[in-house]
Design a protein around this motif. Sequence first.
Motif, PDB file in Angstrom:
ATOM      1  N   LEU A 482       0.819  -1.210   0.000  1.00 43.21           N
ATOM      2  CA  LEU A 482       0.000   0.000   0.000  1.00 43.21           C
ATOM      3  C   LEU A 482       0.853   1.260   0.000  1.00 43.21           C
ATOM      4  CD1 LEU A 482      -2.806  -1.155   2.473  1.00 43.21           C
ATOM      5  CD2 LEU A 482      -2.875  -1.129  -0.026  1.00 43.21           C
ATOM      6  N   ASP A 483       1.903   1.231  -0.845  1.00 38.78           N
ATOM      7  CA  ASP A 483       2.766   2.397  -1.003  1.00 38.78           C
ATOM      8  C   ASP A 483       2.454   3.176  -2.276  1.00 38.78           C
ATOM      9  OD1 ASP A 483       4.136   1.769   1.329  1.00 38.78           O
ATOM     10  OD2 ASP A 483       5.559   0.490   0.270  1.00 38.78           O
ATOM     11  N   THR A 484       1.950   2.462  -3.285  1.00 42.63           N
ATOM     12  CA  THR A 484       1.595   3.100  -4.555  1.00 42.63           C
ATOM     13  C   THR A 484       0.271   2.535  -5.040  1.00 42.63           C
ATOM     14  OG1 THR A 484       2.767   1.424  -5.862  1.00 42.63           O
ATOM     15  CG2 THR A 484       4.032   3.378  -5.188  1.00 42.63           C
ATOM     16  N   ALA A 485      -0.412   3.294  -5.906  1.00 43.95           N
ATOM     17  CA  ALA A 485      -1.664   2.832  -6.492  1.00 43.95           C
ATOM     18  C   ALA A 485      -1.854   3.479  -7.863  1.00 43.95           C
ATOM     19  CB  ALA A 485      -2.840   3.144  -5.569  1.00 43.95           C
ATOM     20  N   PRO A 486      -1.021   3.130  -8.830  1.00 43.82           N
ATOM     21  CA  PRO A 486      -1.206   3.697 -10.171  1.00 43.82           C
ATOM     22  C   PRO A 486      -2.567   3.311 -10.734  1.00 43.82           C
ATOM     23  CG  PRO A 486       0.346   1.854 -10.193  1.00 43.82           C
ATOM     24  CD  PRO A 486       0.094   2.174  -8.764  1.00 43.82           C
ATOM     25  N   ASP A 487      -3.253   4.288 -11.265  1.00 47.65           N
ATOM     26  CA  ASP A 487      -4.595   4.076 -11.813  1.00 47.65           C
ATOM     27  C   ASP A 487      -5.561   3.515 -10.772  1.00 47.65           C
ATOM     28  OD1 ASP A 487      -3.693   4.918 -14.358  1.00 47.65           O
ATOM     29  OD2 ASP A 487      -2.988   2.874 -14.807  1.00 47.65           O
ATOM     30  N   GLY A 488      -5.296   3.818  -9.501  1.00 52.49           N
ATOM     31  CA  GLY A 488      -6.195   3.370  -8.438  1.00 52.49           C
ATOM     32  C   GLY A 488      -6.050   1.908  -8.083  1.00 52.49           C
ATOM     33  N   LEU A 489      -4.966   1.264  -8.483  1.00 52.51           N
ATOM     34  CA  LEU A 489      -4.742  -0.157  -8.197  1.00 52.51           C
ATOM     35  C   LEU A 489      -3.467  -0.304  -7.369  1.00 52.51           C
ATOM     36  CD1 LEU A 489      -5.513  -1.703 -11.705  1.00 52.51           C
ATOM     37  CD2 LEU A 489      -7.049  -1.561  -9.726  1.00 52.51           C
ATOM     38  N   ALA A 490      -3.616  -0.782  -6.128  1.00 50.55           N
ATOM     39  CA  ALA A 490      -2.466  -1.026  -5.263  1.00 50.55           C
ATOM     40  C   ALA A 490      -1.920  -2.405  -5.599  1.00 50.55           C
ATOM     41  CB  ALA A 490      -2.866  -0.951  -3.795  1.00 50.55           C
ATOM     42  N   PRO A 491      -0.703  -2.508  -6.119  1.00 51.59           N
ATOM     43  CA  PRO A 491      -0.206  -3.790  -6.617  1.00 51.59           C
ATOM     44  C   PRO A 491       0.125  -4.771  -5.496  1.00 51.59           C
ATOM     45  CG  PRO A 491       1.517  -2.137  -6.718  1.00 51.59           C
ATOM     46  CD  PRO A 491       0.270  -1.415  -6.297  1.00 51.59           C
ATOM     47  N   GLU A 492       0.030  -6.044  -5.858  1.00 47.12           N
ATOM     48  CA  GLU A 492       0.506  -7.124  -4.985  1.00 47.12           C
ATOM     49  C   GLU A 492       1.948  -7.391  -5.371  1.00 47.12           C
ATOM     50  OE1 GLU A 492       1.792 -10.541  -3.360  1.00 47.12           O
ATOM     51  OE2 GLU A 492       1.264 -10.719  -5.496  1.00 47.12           O
ATOM     52  N   GLU A 493       2.847  -7.515  -4.395  1.00 47.59           N
ATOM     53  CA  GLU A 493       4.276  -7.517  -4.689  1.00 47.59           C
ATOM     54  C   GLU A 493       4.722  -8.674  -5.579  1.00 47.59           C
ATOM     55  OE1 GLU A 493       6.259 -10.064  -1.035  1.00 47.59           O
ATOM     56  OE2 GLU A 493       6.690  -7.937  -1.193  1.00 47.59           O
ATOM     57  N   GLY A 494       3.977  -9.796  -5.583  1.00 46.54           N
ATOM     58  CA  GLY A 494       4.356 -10.925  -6.404  1.00 46.54           C
ATOM     59  C   GLY A 494       3.650 -10.975  -7.735  1.00 46.54           C
ATOM     60  N   GLY A 495       2.953  -9.914  -8.086  1.00 44.25           N
ATOM     61  CA  GLY A 495       2.246  -9.887  -9.357  1.00 44.25           C
ATOM     62  C   GLY A 495       0.855 -10.450  -9.293  1.00 44.25           C
ATOM     63  N   GLY A 496       0.339 -10.664  -8.096  1.00 37.03           N
ATOM     64  CA  GLY A 496      -1.009 -11.185  -7.939  1.00 37.03           C
ATOM     65  C   GLY A 496      -2.057 -10.114  -8.116  1.00 37.03           C
ATOM     66  N   ALA A 497      -3.287 -10.443  -7.704  1.00 39.45           N
ATOM     67  CA  ALA A 497      -4.405  -9.524  -7.890  1.00 39.45           C
ATOM     68  C   ALA A 497      -4.188  -8.238  -7.105  1.00 39.45           C
ATOM     69  CB  ALA A 497      -5.705 -10.193  -7.453  1.00 39.45           C
ATOM     70  N   PRO A 498      -4.385  -7.061  -7.742  1.00 37.85           N
ATOM     71  CA  PRO A 498      -4.232  -5.792  -7.023  1.00 37.85           C
ATOM     72  C   PRO A 498      -5.465  -5.476  -6.196  1.00 37.85           C
ATOM     73  CG  PRO A 498      -4.872  -5.363  -9.273  1.00 37.85           C
ATOM     74  CD  PRO A 498      -4.699  -6.860  -9.175  1.00 37.85           C
ATOM     75  N   LEU A 499      -5.295  -4.571  -5.254  1.00 39.61           N
ATOM     76  CA  LEU A 499      -6.412  -4.020  -4.496  1.00 39.61           C
ATOM     77  C   LEU A 499      -6.884  -2.749  -5.204  1.00 39.61           C
ATOM     78  CD1 LEU A 499      -5.046  -4.477  -0.870  1.00 39.61           C
ATOM     79  CD2 LEU A 499      -7.236  -5.377  -1.680  1.00 39.61           C
ATOM     80  N   LYS A 500      -8.133  -2.733  -5.580  1.00 40.02           N
ATOM     81  CA  LYS A 500      -8.696  -1.578  -6.287  1.00 40.02           C
ATOM     82  C   LYS A 500      -9.258  -0.595  -5.277  1.00 40.02           C
ATOM     83  CE  LYS A 500     -12.050  -0.356  -9.876  1.00 40.02           C
ATOM     84  NZ  LYS A 500     -13.086  -0.890 -10.817  1.00 40.02           N
ATOM     85  N   LEU A 501      -8.771   0.639  -5.311  1.00 36.76           N
ATOM     86  CA  LEU A 501      -9.213   1.660  -4.364  1.00 36.76           C
ATOM     87  C   LEU A 501     -10.573   2.200  -4.774  1.00 36.76           C
ATOM     88  CD1 LEU A 501      -6.190   1.415  -3.685  1.00 36.76           C
ATOM     89  CD2 LEU A 501      -6.147   3.907  -3.374  1.00 36.76           C
TER      90      LEU A 501
END
Length: 714
Positions: A482-501
């Motif tokens: 939860l450090d970045t959220a490009p396009d409103g998507l907080a990435p999962e560090e291993g490339g998994g499903a992002p969290l959508k804000l």
Amino acid sequence: MLIRTGVGRARRATAVAVVAAGTVLAAPGTVLAATGALPPKQPVTADLETGGEPCVSGDERPYVGSVPRLTAQLHGPGGGQPGQVDRVRGEFEAWWQGEGGAEERVAMTTSTMSDSSPFSWQLPSELPDETVISWRVRAVNDAGASAWSSEGAGAPCQFVYDRTLPDAPVVTSGDYPDDHTWTPGVGVRGTFHLTARADDVTAYAYSFIGGPSKTVEAGPDGSAEIRFLPESAGVQTLSVQAQDRAGNRGPRTSYTFRIGEGPAPVARWKLADAAGSRSAVAETGAAARAGAGVTFRAPAPSGTPLTATASLDGSGHGFLTPGTPVVTDTAKTFAVGGWVRPGRVDGTRTVLSQDAGTAGAFTLGLTQVAGAPQWSFSVGGARVTGGLPETGAWAHVLGQYDAETGTARLYVNGRAASEEMAVTPVAGEGAFQIGRARGAQGYRDRWQGEIGDVRAYDRIVVASEVRDLAARAPRRLGHWALDTAPDGLAPEEGGGAPLKLGPGASLYRLDDPCDPLDLECGQDFPLEMDGDGHLRLDGVTGHAATDTPVVDTSGSFTVSVRVRLADDEPAGPMTAISQGGEHGDAFKVRFDPENSSWDLVMAHADASGAPETVLSRIESPDGNSGSGHRVTVVHDASSRQVSLYVDGVKFDDGGTADFTAAWKSTGGLQLGRGRTADGWGEYLHGAVDSVFAYEGALSEEEIRRLPWLPAVGR
């Protein structure tokens, strides 16, 4: 007053003077008998005790290690009839044969009391050792004295005062010698022989380091044996004391021995052979021939050292066998087990068995109990069942027969699935079977699914070994910093499903920090120090979510998040993290302001108003300061328990609860909201950071190490 006399001295008509006068108040409705009218009744032997033990004499006399208190129930002329109380005093007398054959006597008279009270005398401490002591008593009132308890049909009470301690015993063992050598022993019972150095030893008190104190009776020759099952490797000490018939315990004998790891399995097949193989290589024992219905290189359970397994198709060709017995004597202790994944859970299905004529000496697999599948282990016709087999779900199963206790036990995923059951083994000298069992009409109850790492032992597999065999390292499914959220998507560090804000959710980043020593700074900081930001939620609509489920809530999982509340007095419940379905949450962690507690809520079904299991931990609101709290949910499907940790700590009382209603959620992982009767609600006003999700149950040590725990299994 105590009087002591010797032989040749004149006997006194009255042994002693009254020591003290007692006052007894009669209970309401009780008639006090007139004193002096008649003498008291003669005491009877059944009403006398020596140190709390019945009055006996002759060969039945007890040996005592401390000077006893003598007790008597005395009766006045009324004989203790209901509603009538007499007042009497007791005259005690004890005697023994002293040095040179002279008789020694001591006597004592009690105060006058109600005959409803017990009369007692603590004998003097100077009683002689290793000598037969006799005693008697009589009742006295103003009218005279009763006959002595030893007169007529009575007899004197006797005991022997023995204060001599027995010598330290001798301890030997051929199984675990005290010679500084290491003996393979975990799970292998050994015998220790105890020998007395005195002729009056009746028992031994003993203990092993870390174990409880126990006693074992000595045989007629004064010797005894101790059986011991080592639970772990290492240096062990047996401490033993001899105990004589008086209860005296002598000095300790310490016997030190060294326990090595338990003997290896007598047979083991990893079943990770090359595709197309027609036999399974044995790590120990003989190779196992594979039927045409066996396919190698099938998947292995994640989080284990296994690389592959064998798949059996459930047909008459789906089996493996070495063609010889593996358990050479089914009347002795043995254990069999392995990893399994059933393709079907209907009927009766066999994982492992051994032939006994037209039947099986034992079978390990699954069967139906009350219309539902359960894991099963049968020995000689008796069946132990427990646990819940699930189609497509891996489980480690192990059946064990303990010849020492005559019982069988079933373990599923490292835990006992049922209580021990008494069984009677049958001789089974036929071939060992993987995937089928012998019946009157041939082989039956065939396995459909995967089997891996089959092992057979000729010893006890102790609890720690069973847990290790069934251990699965939790697999990280997701970490959102939860450090970045490009396009409103907080990435999962291993490339998994992002969290959508969602609306009302925003990221805070420490891009240009001010001096924290500056009173005008007012600078916020990341909640977790594994990054430079966190997620802020407005408490109205703010949330973040994945599109699909992250953890399988019907299985074992661990979910953890750091959360800080913005309010000192929240207006209502607020959910930090959840995952559920259309109508309810399979789990959620929320703050309840009414009780000032973090609550773990586990709904029993995806339905409005479904029953819930709730665990609570009281904590004060954060008031938008500090780093908040790390809350962690652990669901252990193998033990059917759920636990709540706050800042890596679980309460001993109330931190864990049984949970048997797990269901598989269909919705995504949610931050900052949960399901309510009116739809989405319980929005969090505060901040969350560093979310973790694992398949499997993390240990307490691993939970304390979050977020610095390595990403095992990715």
